[in-house]
Every structure is written in structure tokens, then in C-alpha cells.
Design a protein around this motif. Sequence first.
Motif, short mmCIF file in Angstrom:
data_model
loop_
_atom_site.label_atom_id
_atom_site.label_comp_id
_atom_site.label_asym_id
_atom_site.label_seq_id
_atom_site.Cartn_x
_atom_site.Cartn_y
_atom_site.Cartn_z
N ASP B 122 10.65 -26.81 61.09
CA ASP B 122 9.66 -26.74 60.78
C ASP B 122 10.33 -24.92 59.90
O ASP B 122 11.54 -23.77 60.06
N ASN B 425 2.94 -18.97 61.09
CA ASN B 425 2.36 -19.59 60.15
C ASN B 425 1.42 -19.07 59.61
O ASN B 425 0.96 -19.24 58.50
N SER B 560 3.05 -30.05 68.82
CA SER B 560 2.66 -30.90 68.47
C SER B 560 2.62 -32.10 69.62
O SER B 560 1.87 -33.27 69.52
N PHE B 593 -1.51 -24.15 65.71
CA PHE B 593 -0.83 -24.89 66.27
C PHE B 593 0.63 -25.23 65.17
O PHE B 593 0.28 -24.54 64.23
N HIS B 594 1.25 -26.46 65.37
CA HIS B 594 2.58 -26.08 65.33
C HIS B 594 3.48 -27.52 65.76
O HIS B 594 2.95 -27.68 65.88
N GLU B 595 4.22 -27.70 64.56
CA GLU B 595 4.02 -29.42 64.41
C GLU B 595 5.85 -29.54 65.10
O GLU B 595 6.12 -30.56 65.73
N VAL B 668 -2.05 -31.30 63.14
CA VAL B 668 -1.40 -30.30 62.14
C VAL B 668 -1.10 -30.97 60.97
O VAL B 668 -0.93 -29.95 60.28
N ARG B 672 -3.28 -29.49 57.84
CA ARG B 672 -1.78 -28.30 57.31
C ARG B 672 -1.79 -28.07 55.71
O ARG B 672 -1.71 -26.84 55.84
N HIS B 675 -3.94 -25.33 55.93
CA HIS B 675 -3.76 -24.37 56.33
C HIS B 675 -3.13 -23.57 55.67
O HIS B 675 -2.74 -22.38 55.20
#
Lengths: 458, 678
Positions: B122, B425, B560, B593-595, B668, B672, B675
Motif C-alpha cells: 500500500d 489515506n 482488510s 480502513f486499509h487494505e 476497502v 476505494r 475514497h
Amino acid sequence: MMDFQVVVLAGGTAKKLAPLVSKEVPKALLPVANRPVLSYVLELLESSNLKDLIVVVEGEDAALRVGGWISGAYVDRLHVEVAAVPEDVGTAGALRAVAHHLTANDVLIVSGDLVSDVPPGAVAATHRRHGAVVTTLLCYAPVSGPSDTGSSAGKDKVKKSRYNIVGLDPTRQLLLHIAAGAEVEKDIRVQKNILRAVGQLEIRADLMDAHMYAFKRTVLQDVLDQKDTFHSIRQDVLPYLVRTQLRSEISANGLHKVEDNANGRVSSQNYVTWMSQHREIAPSAYQELLALSPRSPENALRTHKCCAYIASKSKYCARLNSIQAFSDINRDVVGEASHLSGYSFSSQNNIIHPSAELGSKTTVGPQCMLAEGSQMGDKCSVKRSIIGRHCRIGSNVKIVNSVVMNHVTIEDGCLVQGSVICSNVHLQERVVLKDCQIGAGYVVTSGSEYKSEPLARK
Amino acid sequence: MDVRRGQRTVIDPKVRQVGFVPAGATRPPARSHSVPTDACSSSPPAPELPLSGSSLSPVMIPPPRHSSADGLPSLSRSAASPVPIPASPLRRDTVQIPIGSYNPSESVLGSSPMISPSSRLDAVSEFSDEVPTSAWLGRSGSGKFASSFPSSSGEMMTMKITGGGSGGGGNTPKSSLTTASVVKALPGVSEKDRGALIEVQNEGISKPQKQKTSKAERRAIQEAQRAAKAAAKEAGEAVKPSASSGGALPASKQGKVVKPSSQKKDGPQVTAPVVPSEKKVGDRIPDKDRKKDVPHPRMQFDDKHRVEKAKRRAVVNQSEARNRVELFRHLPQYIHGTQLPDLESKFFQLDPMHPSVYKVGLQYLSGVISGGNARCIAMLLAFQEAIKDYSTPPEKALVRDLTAKISSYVSFLIECRPLSISMGNAIKFLKNRIAKLPHTLSESEAKSSLQSDIDRFINEKIVIADKVIVGHAVTKIRDGDILLTYGSSSVVEMILLYAHELGKQFRVVLVDSRPKLEGQALLHRLVAKGLNCTYTHINAISYVMQEVTRVFLGASSVLSNGTVYSRVGTACVAMVANAFQIPVLICCEAYKFHERVQLDSICSNELGDPDVISKVAGRNDLNHLESWADNENLQLLNLIYDATPSDYVSMIITDYGMIPPTSVPVIVREYRREHLWI
């Protein structure tokens, strides 16, 4: 640069410092270790990369002299603009005169008589970090000089003007109360609402207001505009701002308006409020204040913060605002705070210019300074003293704890102790001076003895 | 490089099972299951293998040194590196990001880690380290921008030059200022410094390449790669399905959720982003060492060499604590209390920093601003200010120069405090917006568009998201409930207050922990509003949990695999609640949220001031640890975050609704785009 503007208040010919200052030597140019005192401030600022300065001097003549000296000494180092203001307008008046030149967000105001190594950036950063209206530099008051100097009355005055009664919050970041030391004898009045807001107030008397302030420009200008009776920053403006920090009358509204106009679409102010309701404001119980009082956000915004930056004890910080301070600072700059002087000391811990001539059996002790072109006769003794340029000193002269400025002639057999001798003074044979201040150009006739007296040419 | 990789593998999260490992989580076998796919994507001697392999096998063999430099089977290389996707099953979500493209924002923002074969591909993880920031500056295009800083500010300074400096003041008493002294030429210490800084950065990046490959070698590699491009492409496509099928997230149920979704996405998109990236990578390799394309996504602070390098660049003077806990050596641990005064005293020396950014940095450092949302908002507002005051230097493009500027701000903020995922993010969003600015816009239009973008981000992703979350969460509060919360979460606070306003009858158990005791402020506010509260410390969690009916927790981030990354202690609370069969509801805005996938709280965490846990405020009699820093046998650990496994989480309440933790990857993935684009 960081949105700060610097104003150096260099003063004029302070009456307090008579007979040391004169028309020829305004306060800013008084020598400290053979350098004008103003150079200490300028170099402190320069070392912080603050090169655009406004220097305000009281009196046209003094401004001319100060400007002349600056342009000679800092010609390609600093960008200094000198403004002359009438005498006796006070620090607030001086600022009023240059207020319209101030455009940056914050203004750093430094007294020209400050001799210190506290980084101005620290004050500015504290100011910024808290978003304060005013941040003042507080430092531990230096130990006053040898107790055998100065008249007792004078010393009392000195002591009082040096100390401040300072009220701080438990985190020692917010300034909640400030009063000059002279008011100490009376009761201290602490506002109840401030006390309630922070819960705990620490009152200290060992701190000195070093006259380095960071002001929010809009607030400063508003206060100066609205309160035209304010004369001094230290005695009027700062206490006023500290006093009113919970019921701010100054431009909180104005600020609000400005910001609203700036982002008309979605007001950022809301986020700030949102944030302040939730997380910002960690230092001290201001948080609780906001939580406690069922005020609307607008009311909450009607407070402003006054902060203090307390210099650590290891930093040197002194103001040349009295004759006692003059002697002390001169002593310290070649002594304990020798890093300030910018000179390199010999192994004997003193500075003797190569062009100075010493007679036989003449001793120059540690923490002394002998500037260029000075000559000393035989069997002289110099202890903890500073001797300026091109002085001619005869034989059997004893100089202790004193400051001798430039072009002074001291004939044989003189004893100078704890005194300040200004430029072009002539001491004839066997003069004994103890704790005296001799104004420029004065001639002391041979054999005379003086103790604790200021002498000056009429 | 290889050293780095070796260390990277040492701290690889997947080989450790520390912290909360739910029973029945048997990951290693499943992992080995996916080895074959990997092997076929890259031939054994290739440098990537140890890496991808490392994420697969629990035993780590450090790759041979310099293996990457000298003549490798170039086919395997080009096959492996430009198509990193098949290397690890955890990475499939990142396909969407154009890998290695020359898109300016991307190249500055994260092209380097994109190609990193590590599983955390990421861009955000890279924000929280310090190494890649240099890579941003040093990288092809942006290096140029960086070197433009001095000239621009130099101009600003020299503007002031007027005629000769003549002394003397007061022709007109009040208003006029007399110039007494003029800076003639401003050789500016600061300028030089900056120049030097940039040089250092460039050096740091370009050096290794010189020693490693000669021109001929590089050319050979390049040609081989070009030849292999088609093959690589085919290989990539061939491998992809197998990777997605073979590499389902091992042994945990959420893995299955990931799998189909990723397949769905991979299918159509594989060719589009990957193929062009190959081209670019192929072209670029002769210029840049491959090494630089594969920097570690996160600064490892147990690597002395790199730490030294980073230190030279650092704005904040960071002296590291001496006694560090072995397991956490890779995290930055500074002697607290030295940074702030140092940074403060340098206030005026940092020219290129915008004052508002500087202010925010100071506030992070001093802890005035804490909490994910507040930090994120403060940062965005500071960037907004900076953009407002920004003007493009001549002969620069706003898009590129501003991105570089933002990057430098970000690296400064990282030095003050590691970024949170939410901030990462937000930065990603902002950079994306900058990159996507239409070229037809004038500077002022571009600036105002960016400012309103920031406003919108704050508004939609944080403020309104919180309102939505509150609305959802309140439906889960019934009369008679006893709600437990831990620490001080702004969303949870809003939920409780709103439920109270609605007239629901409930009681709050507020659990707190040393050393920050953040809960006390929250308690204060709740009690002031008339809520019925019980306050206790986390030591008593097992007793107090018995009467609780719901647990509401905030989160710093949700990863995630459903792992909740939050204030340290959250995992403990969640685990106890789980043991008591009490539902645990995590309230977290979707922008956090994050992958990334994280299984423990070791590989990525933040260390706080160790002093605060050794001292008890107001108890001078408990100063047994007073001179701990001198004792080599004592290491104090003050962790800031921990990772709560998804098994303990009943539900995540987000602005997209209430979802089970297994659905996080869906959010996610599906949102995204949103986002980034809003």
C-alpha cells in the motif's frame, strides 16, 4: 519566514542608566564586553535566521547613531530598518508607531537590551503551538551582582523591577497571572474565574519577564488601537491580555469573521470547533473549562490563550536595564556566560588583544578583557574587569570588578573598584573610586576619593 | 538492499504468532500451500523469491548479497518484478494502482513501494516510514522539484534588496522605516543547507546503483527485459488466476471472502494497469537501480545504516533511546522530551516549512493533538493553509511542485510522530486530487479546487461519517443496557451523548488505562452531561465485564483482514468481552480502513515515551525506576497500539453501515475509488 516579523525595541537614552548613557551613547550602544549591547540581540536573531528586523529607537539622534552603527556592522548580514519614535512614548507607543508596518501573522518583540542565548524560535514555536495571543519568555532571574555594589536603595529598586509574580497552570505553559515585582508588597489578586478554570495555579516569584514576546499581530494592533492610554507592553498590554483571557474583548470576533469570510463555502472554523470540543487543548484543564461551562462554541471562542515559555536554567538571560545589571552583564559575558561574547578566551581565561601593551609586573587576571590599542604601565593589576580600546593606564593602577570604556586615561596609582568609567574619562593621579559611575568625558582630579557616586559632566 | 530484505523478512508478520492468535488459526500450512504459484512466478535465484518466499515459509533464509545486481536470468526478473501481483496472495487488491506508472503523483507518492514485493503494497504504509520519503524526492522527476526549493525561496529573500544601506533614521517621525543595513547577497545558510540536503538525498539514492551495475550490464539487462516483456505479460496473466485461487487468505474465514472479490477485480483489470507498468519498469531499469524500486515500505529502525542516513536528513533532532526492547527494535524509539525543545529552537531555521504545517507538527510532538480524527483534520487544515499560500515557482508545474511540497510536509510530520493510517489515506486522497487536476485550470482555480476538496474530505469522510455512525450505533443501544467503552474515542463519545439525548436509559462503564488516562477527560464530559458512568481501570476488566451488555470501541484503523488496529488495551477488552459472549462493536469511519493485513501488533506499531510508564504521577514514593535509563538490564516498553483479531469483533459500525469484520475488504475495495475521488 514562518510568518513572523521581528521588532527590536532598542530604547533611547534611558534615564535610569545615567550617567552611562548620553546623547552620544544611547542605551542600545552601551558596550558589553566592548560590543554594543544591541549586537547581542541582533546576533541572537541572526543565529535564528531572522534577518529582517525593525529596530525602533527613541529619539532622532539616537536613531541616527544606532542606524549608523548597524549599517556599518551588519551591512551585508541583516536587513534592518530603523524607525525613530519620539522619546517617552513607552514601549507600547513605540509599537504603535510602527504598527502599520506589521503585516505578518505574528510579531516577535524583543527588547534591545536583552543579553541572552535563549533561542527566539522556542518562544515563537510555543506561541504557534498553542495558538496563543501572546507568549512571553520567562527566565530565571540571574543572581544579582556582588552585594557590595550599589546603594541599597538602588538595589532594592533593581530587585523589584527584575522579578515578576507569575501565575502558571500546572503544565507551566499558560500564563495566568503576571504582575511586576514592585507590586508584590501588596496582596496578589487572582481572578476567580481563571482559578476556577484551571483548578490549580502556581504562583512563582523567581521568574523574570525577559521582554521577548510573541504577539498575534491582529490582537496587538487592536489593543494598541483601542487602549490608547497603554504606555508599556510589560505593564499595560501584557497584564491586560492575561487578565482578560477568559472574557476576551479583543478581536476574537474579528478573527472569527475573517476566517468565515476566507472559507465561505464550508467553514473550517467548524472543524476547529469540532476539534477543540474533542481533542485539541490537551495542556491543562482548559479542556475541563470548556467541558464544564455550558457555553456555546462562540462563547468558548471568546477566550484567548496567554502562554509562557520558561527558559531552562542553563540558559543565560539578562536585561541591561540598570547600572547594576550593566556591571553584572559585563562580568557574566566575560565570565560564566562567555559563549555569548563571541570572543575566544586565552588559556588564562581572559582576552588580551595582541595590540595591547602591558608593562612589567602587570597582571591581568581571569575573566578580564583588554581591548585593542590599550596600554598599561608597570605593576598594574586587573581583576574581573573590562577595559576598552585605546585606554592609557599608568603604573600601579588597580582595577577590580569594573568596566572601563574606550579612550580612558588613568594615571598612576589609581584604584578603581566596582565602578563604570565611560569613554574619554580622565582619572588623574591617585584617584580612588569605589562603586562609582563616571560619565563620559569627566575629569577626576588627582587625589580625590569617591564612593558610590555617579559623576558626570554638567 | 539485500540486508534490508533480510531484515524485512525477519520482522515479517506472518512468521510470528504473537499476541492474540485465535484458536484454530492455522496459518502456516495454508501458506505453504501457495508456494507453488510463487515459484512459478519467479525463478529461484531471482531476488524477489526470498521475499515472496519469506511471506510463505516460516523459515527465513536471507538472500545472497548482490544477487540482484549481477547478471541474473533477466527473464525471471522482469517476469517477477513488474508483475508483482501474483507473488503474494495478499496483494491482489492493489492491482488497481497503476504500478510504476509515470503519473507524477504516483511517482512521488508511491511508485517505489508499489513494486515492492512485500505483501504490504500500500501507499499508506510508506507514509509512515522515513526512507521512501527520500525516494520521493530523489526519484526521477521529483528530484528536480526538490532542487527547486532553494531558488524559489531565494527569490523571496532577495526581493527585499533595495539600494545601498545608509544609516540614519527619522526623517519622518513615526511612519517611515529607514533601511540601515541591507542584505546584499543572501548566500543563505539555509539555502546551502537545503542544497546539501538534497544532494545528500540524491547521493543516498544514486550511490548504490553505481557500485552495482556497469553500463553494459544494465544495457544487457534492459534488452533482455524488453525481449522478455511479452513473456512476462503472458506469465503474469497465466499466474494471476492461479495466484488468486491458490492463495486464498490462509485458514481464516475472511480469506474466503477476499478470494472471490479479488478474482472479480483481477479479471478485467489485469492487463490494463499491469502492462503499461511493465513498459515503464523496463525503461526505467537502466536509469535506476532496481534496488530503488524495491525500497522497504517501512523504515526499520534496527538497521543502523539506514537510521543513520535518515537521521542526516531529519529535521527533528532525534536521539534514540538506548535500551530498547528487542522485539520492537525496528520501531523508532526516541528519547522523549528532547525533540520538542530542539524543534522549537529551530523554529526560524526551517524555511521551506509552512508555518501551519510546522504548528501541527509541534502539536503532534507535544501531544496537544491526539486521536486519529483530530490529527487527520489538523493535518488537512494545515495543508489547506499551505495550499492557500502556495504559489507555483516559475517554470514549474503546479501539479508536480505542489506534490513535492506536500511530500516534504508529510515527511516532516512523520518525524514529529508516525502517521496514522487515517492520515495516510487522507494524504493519498490529497495527492490524488492534485494529480488529477485538469491542466486547464489556472493556479488560483486549482488551489481553490484543492481547498474545497479538503473541506469536502473532512466534511464527508469525518464529520458526516461520524454522524452516520452515530445514527447506526444508536439503534444498538436499548434501554437498560450497560455499555462498556475503553479509552476515549470521539465517535463513541458522540454515540453515548446522542443516545442520552434520545432519552435512552443506559449506563456507561468507562475502562481506562495508564499512562495516558485518556478516559478521564471523556468521563468528565460524560458525567457533566448527566450520564451514569462507572470508571475503572483495565486491570478490573474481567470483573466489570460480567454486567456489561455491549462493548463500544473506537479504532485507529481497520485492516482488510478485519483486524482492528487501535489504542493499546483494546484487544484485551475485546478478548474479555468475547470470552463473556458480549458483542463488541467497533466504531470506525471508513476512511480509516486499509487494505493492509496485519496479524500482530509487533511489525507495525508506535512506541510511546517509556518514561511515563515508569513514573506514577503524584506518587513520589513509587520511584523505583528512577534511573532506569542507565540500567542495561531494563527495557521499558510503552506501546501505543495493538491489533485486535477479527474473531473478537462482532460488528464494525462504519459510515457505510454495520458490517461484520469479514466484509472490510469489500468496503476497502468497493469504496476505494470513492475514497480517492470523492
